[in-house]
Design an enzyme around this catalytic site. Sequence first.
Site, mmCIF file in Angstrom:
data_model
loop_
_atom_site.group_PDB
_atom_site.id
_atom_site.type_symbol
_atom_site.label_atom_id
_atom_site.label_comp_id
_atom_site.label_asym_id
_atom_site.label_seq_id
_atom_site.Cartn_x
_atom_site.Cartn_y
_atom_site.Cartn_z
ATOM 1 N N SER A 1 44.450 51.709 31.591
ATOM 2 C CA SER A 1 44.159 50.324 31.971
ATOM 3 C C SER A 1 43.016 49.749 31.136
ATOM 4 O O SER A 1 42.122 50.476 30.707
ATOM 5 C CB SER A 1 43.772 50.298 33.454
ATOM 6 O OG SER A 1 43.130 49.084 33.788
ATOM 7 N N TYR B 1 44.855 43.345 29.673
ATOM 8 C CA TYR B 1 44.691 42.103 30.431
ATOM 9 C C TYR B 1 44.218 41.048 29.451
ATOM 10 O O TYR B 1 43.358 41.313 28.602
ATOM 11 C CB TYR B 1 43.619 42.259 31.515
ATOM 12 C CG TYR B 1 44.095 42.905 32.793
ATOM 13 C CD1 TYR B 1 45.238 42.444 33.442
ATOM 14 C CD2 TYR B 1 43.382 43.946 33.385
ATOM 15 C CE1 TYR B 1 45.662 43.018 34.630
ATOM 16 C CE2 TYR B 1 43.801 44.527 34.574
ATOM 17 C CZ TYR B 1 44.940 44.053 35.191
ATOM 18 O OH TYR B 1 45.356 44.627 36.370
ATOM 19 N N THR C 1 49.917 42.929 30.869
ATOM 20 C CA THR C 1 50.117 42.593 32.285
ATOM 21 C C THR C 1 50.018 41.084 32.475
ATOM 22 O O THR C 1 49.015 40.471 32.102
ATOM 23 C CB THR C 1 49.080 43.331 33.153
ATOM 24 O OG1 THR C 1 49.298 44.734 32.997
ATOM 25 C CG2 THR C 1 49.229 42.962 34.619
ATOM 26 N N LYS D 1 54.553 43.394 31.584
ATOM 27 C CA LYS D 1 54.492 43.949 32.951
ATOM 28 C C LYS D 1 54.200 42.850 33.972
ATOM 29 O O LYS D 1 53.331 42.009 33.748
ATOM 30 C CB LYS D 1 53.377 45.007 32.999
ATOM 31 C CG LYS D 1 53.110 45.603 34.376
ATOM 32 C CD LYS D 1 52.145 46.782 34.238
ATOM 33 C CE LYS D 1 51.897 47.476 35.559
ATOM 34 N NZ LYS D 1 50.980 46.767 36.432
ATOM 35 N N HIS E 1 52.912 44.511 40.992
ATOM 36 C CA HIS E 1 51.568 45.100 40.922
ATOM 37 C C HIS E 1 51.333 45.992 42.145
ATOM 38 O O HIS E 1 50.222 46.090 42.665
ATOM 39 C CB HIS E 1 50.518 43.982 40.875
ATOM 40 C CG HIS E 1 49.333 44.267 39.993
ATOM 41 N ND1 HIS E 1 49.203 43.772 38.727
ATOM 42 C CD2 HIS E 1 48.202 44.984 40.208
ATOM 43 C CE1 HIS E 1 48.047 44.156 38.208
ATOM 44 N NE2 HIS E 1 47.421 44.912 39.087
HETATM 45 C C1 FNR Z 1 46.948 49.053 39.863
HETATM 46 N N1 FNR Z 1 47.764 48.315 38.983
HETATM 47 C C2 FNR Z 1 47.254 47.880 37.787
HETATM 48 N N2 FNR Z 1 48.076 47.271 36.878
HETATM 49 C C3 FNR Z 1 47.613 46.878 35.680
HETATM 50 O O1 FNR Z 1 48.377 46.355 34.877
HETATM 51 N N3 FNR Z 1 46.295 47.089 35.346
HETATM 52 C C4 FNR Z 1 45.415 47.662 36.206
HETATM 53 O O2 FNR Z 1 44.248 47.847 35.882
HETATM 54 C C5 FNR Z 1 45.884 48.046 37.489
HETATM 55 N N4 FNR Z 1 45.058 48.623 38.399
HETATM 56 C C6 FNR Z 1 45.570 49.181 39.557
HETATM 57 C C7 FNR Z 1 44.747 49.917 40.405
HETATM 58 C C8 FNR Z 1 45.278 50.550 41.516
HETATM 59 C C9 FNR Z 1 44.382 51.355 42.407
HETATM 60 C C10 FNR Z 1 46.656 50.429 41.799
HETATM 61 C C11 FNR Z 1 47.256 51.122 42.992
HETATM 62 C C12 FNR Z 1 47.468 49.678 40.983
HETATM 63 C C13 FNR Z 1 49.200 48.192 39.258
HETATM 64 C C14 FNR Z 1 49.953 49.399 38.733
HETATM 65 O O3 FNR Z 1 49.992 49.402 37.338
HETATM 66 C C15 FNR Z 1 51.409 49.428 39.234
HETATM 67 O O4 FNR Z 1 52.023 48.191 38.976
HETATM 68 C C16 FNR Z 1 51.482 49.732 40.731
HETATM 69 O O5 FNR Z 1 50.564 50.716 41.089
HETATM 70 C C17 FNR Z 1 52.889 50.211 41.072
HETATM 71 O O6 FNR Z 1 53.028 50.430 42.436
HETATM 72 P P1 FNR Z 1 52.871 51.870 43.133
HETATM 73 O O7 FNR Z 1 53.553 52.883 42.249
HETATM 74 O O8 FNR Z 1 51.404 52.107 43.249
HETATM 75 O O9 FNR Z 1 53.519 51.659 44.457
#
Ligand code: FNR
Length: 389
Positions: free
Chosen positions: A107, A130, A156, A252, A276
């Site tokens: 990330s 981002y 994203t 994404k 997300h």
């Molecule tokens: C995320 N997600 C996320 N996405 C992204 O593009 N950049 C990020 O920094 C983050 N940070 C983040 C932190 C935490 C704690 C979570 C749980 C999720 C979203 C992530 O990439 C993804 O889309 C989701 O986690 C998918 O869902 P599940 O597998 O957690 O149910």
Amino acid sequence: MAVVTCVEDLRQAARRRVPKMFYEYVDAGSWTESTYRENQSDFERIKFRQRVARNIENRSLKTKRLGIDMSMPVAIAPTGLAGMIHPDGEILAARAAASVGIRYTLSTVSICSLEDIAEHVGSPFWFQLYMMRDRDFVGRLIDRAKAAGCDALVLTLDLQLNGQRNKDLKNGLSIPPRPTPANILNLLGKPRWITGMLGTHRHRFGNIMGHVKGIDDLTQLAQWTNDQFDPRLSWNDIEWIKQRWGGKLVLKGILDVEDARIAAQVGADALIVSNHGGRQLDGAPSSIRMLPAIVDAVGDKIEVWLDSGIRSGQDVLKALALGAKGTLIGRAHLYGLGAHGEKGVVQTLEIIAKEMDRTMALCGYTDLSQITRDMLLPGSYPTAHERLR
Ligand code: FNR
């Protein structure tokens, strides 16, 4: 030590080990969390067709996606602050992914930096971007991802501003953190986590600190990050990113058929159907519910991937059966990480692979290329815009 048989076991272990404010950062969605819950419950409604007496010897989950050989069509989703779930979390999770033969996505708001991963993992990984107002910083970040050997850039699109996560607000999870007295008390009950954190120097946003002029402490960083997520991001920015990056580009956060069409037109290599993990627009549909319509619209033009709600190998197969070329897992890997560090992430990935293999076999298949909607019970999955029953 308890026998670990499923991702839920790892979730329970992570809940015991990780301080409450960071555990709840993971295990929560925005506002009422209805989308967060539906991401999982909609998967549960989909049923497999049990088929028998088909030769199911010699099975394989191997595949090639985005031109990359993978042991299974799964990647680790980008998750910010993974280095607070476990000390040096991103390095450990990236190592686990590399050892299992899949890609890790780092990330933008990770604790370990791009350079940390390149140095301590030594295998290619993906970088999630981002879009920030400071385009000069974004450009340099893209260049750093290239230099670190990343072989896909994941942009994203669904976080131009933050969804409201009530648990984070209540826990005082902000920059700088303002933990409540109850959180501090809870923290004191996590000696293993505290010792680990004292043993590493990685506590801040590794991709940002030291790379933006005038940011030397947490207060300045707080100011900068609060101002930076760019609400002006538009499809017109994609061309600039493509030019600067020059490699595989993945978009994404696509959840709507019209947006999927645009994503295919702008020339991305893949898109990720995602809400997300239910952390942004509460009240949006689950990813799996939107998948068939998006695959029908653009599946022949662009690789369609999916995340949000995957907790098992069965969920991965359901997504593949509905047309996804691959899946990403967010929380499932963080549960493993919080529970047992690198070993825990390997456990998550091995559990998922085993569940995929067994389920594929019990449905009568030996290879992922054979899998279509035919694997699923008609009426149990959504077609086009239909509601899941
Ligand atoms: C995320 N997600 C996320 N996405 C992204 O593009 N950049 C990020 O920094 C983050 N940070 C983040 C932190 C935490 C704690 C979570 C749980 C999720 C979203 C992530 O990439 C993804 O889309 C989701 O986690 C998918 O869902 P599940 O597998 O957690 O149910």
